[in-house]
Write a protein that holds these residues in place. Sequence first.
Motif, PDB file in Angstrom:
ATOM      1  N   LEU A 178      14.291  38.657 -67.019  1.00 39.40           N
ATOM      2  CA  LEU A 178      13.861  38.335 -65.661  1.00 39.40           C
ATOM      3  C   LEU A 178      14.899  37.501 -64.921  1.00 39.40           C
ATOM      4  O   LEU A 178      15.059  37.621 -63.702  1.00 39.40           O
ATOM      5  N   ASP A 179      15.613  36.641 -65.662  1.00 36.22           N
ATOM      6  CA  ASP A 179      16.643  35.825 -65.016  1.00 36.22           C
ATOM      7  C   ASP A 179      17.706  36.701 -64.372  1.00 36.22           C
ATOM      8  O   ASP A 179      18.158  36.437 -63.257  1.00 36.22           O
ATOM      9  N   ALA A 180      18.099  37.751 -65.064  1.00 37.64           N
ATOM     10  CA  ALA A 180      19.142  38.635 -64.550  1.00 37.64           C
ATOM     11  C   ALA A 180      18.664  39.413 -63.322  1.00 37.64           C
ATOM     12  O   ALA A 180      19.461  39.725 -62.428  1.00 37.64           O
ATOM     13  N   LEU A 181      17.362  39.692 -63.266  1.00 30.74           N
ATOM     14  CA  LEU A 181      16.832  40.462 -62.137  1.00 30.74           C
ATOM     15  C   LEU A 181      16.997  39.714 -60.822  1.00 30.74           C
ATOM     16  O   LEU A 181      17.139  40.323 -59.765  1.00 30.74           O
ATOM     17  N   GLY A 182      16.996  38.402 -60.889  1.00 28.64           N
ATOM     18  CA  GLY A 182      17.134  37.605 -59.669  1.00 28.64           C
ATOM     19  C   GLY A 182      18.555  37.239 -59.324  1.00 28.64           C
ATOM     20  O   GLY A 182      18.779  36.512 -58.347  1.00 28.64           O
ATOM     21  N   ALA A 183      19.531  37.747 -60.087  1.00 25.76           N
ATOM     22  CA  ALA A 183      20.927  37.351 -59.870  1.00 25.76           C
ATOM     23  C   ALA A 183      21.439  37.739 -58.496  1.00 25.76           C
ATOM     24  O   ALA A 183      22.242  37.021 -57.892  1.00 25.76           O
TER      25      ALA A 183
ATOM     26  N   HIS B 155      27.625  35.605 -62.704  1.00 28.24           N
ATOM     27  CA  HIS B 155      27.742  35.955 -64.116  1.00 28.24           C
ATOM     28  C   HIS B 155      26.836  35.093 -64.994  1.00 28.24           C
ATOM     29  O   HIS B 155      26.231  35.594 -65.952  1.00 28.24           O
ATOM     30  N   ARG B 156      26.722  33.813 -64.676  1.00 31.57           N
ATOM     31  CA  ARG B 156      25.827  32.946 -65.440  1.00 31.57           C
ATOM     32  C   ARG B 156      24.379  33.390 -65.299  1.00 31.57           C
ATOM     33  O   ARG B 156      23.594  33.299 -66.246  1.00 31.57           O
ATOM     34  N   ALA B 157      24.027  33.860 -64.109  1.00 32.99           N
ATOM     35  CA  ALA B 157      22.650  34.310 -63.883  1.00 32.99           C
ATOM     36  C   ALA B 157      22.353  35.613 -64.617  1.00 32.99           C
ATOM     37  O   ALA B 157      21.230  35.826 -65.097  1.00 32.99           O
TER      38      ALA B 157
END
Length: 316
Positions: A223-228, A215-217
């Motif tokens: 782009l940060d969310a794409l790597g979650a 959830h933090r990611a």
Amino acid sequence: MPVFRRRKGSRTRLVPELDDAALGQVRRRVETCWARGSLDTAVMALMGDVIDEAGEDWDRRAHRLRVLAGAAGRALPGIWRQHGPRDPNALLLHAWSELLQAGQPGSAVDLYDTRETCLLAAELLPADPTPWALHLAVLRVERRPSNELSAVWREVKARDPWNREAHLQALGYLSPDECGSSALVLDLLDGVRSAMPLDAPAAALELTALVRTHHRAVAPGGLDALGANEIWRRPDAARTLDQAAHYWPKPGFLHHAQALADLNLLAYALIKSGRISDATAALRATGGMATHWPWNVEGDPLERFSHYYSRAVAED
């Protein structure tokens, strides 16, 4: 004591007591009293009885106190405490209610008094870890220094080594979102991983940490969310999912009061990791019983759960 049962094809539902039918009956009576703004002696007796009925099942005792505190609001636990100023159940319900109220915007709850209530309850119930677990939760909300939490943590562990409430409170306090860091979370997990029984009430500790990391990611977006999703490819995450997916959905394997909450968490994590077949088994094992978290992160929790559960049942 109730334990979760697989109920294929049953309708989805979201109630705080999960499958604890006795607790559900009392919760509904308490909510009726809350609507009237009064608390009669019969309802006080019902609350005391359902809490005492948990005996030394500390997980169920904490679960029942939390649900009743959420149903009663702030006024009714105070009234019960006035009627029984040294009734440990009344003290714990009042303290838990104050803790829940302290999390509300604009709250004026004095948590020093709440801590004193926890200590009085601990004096009256020397074998019970619940006052100490609740004390730990209060210190977490106050963001007190870690040495204060460590002392209370030792009191919990001496009474109930795998206390669910205390472990989740410690995880929250040590997280990067609060007073800790990812390294401190790993230290906590490393300290319990090898010794914790697979069916302990706190068995979902590591999975909870992984979902919160996910959830933090995702939260920043972009782009940060794409790597979650890379989180679920880590060896520790894969190992945790493999073990839980293998054991937890088996009928009766998880037998603590909030087993259904753990199965919801497992189903959610398996969906996020792309393991749809395993997620289907976990969803079926819930029997259609949803929990608020973690489904609420993506919208209406019952709607999100039902979306996946209906597909799982349809495949039978």
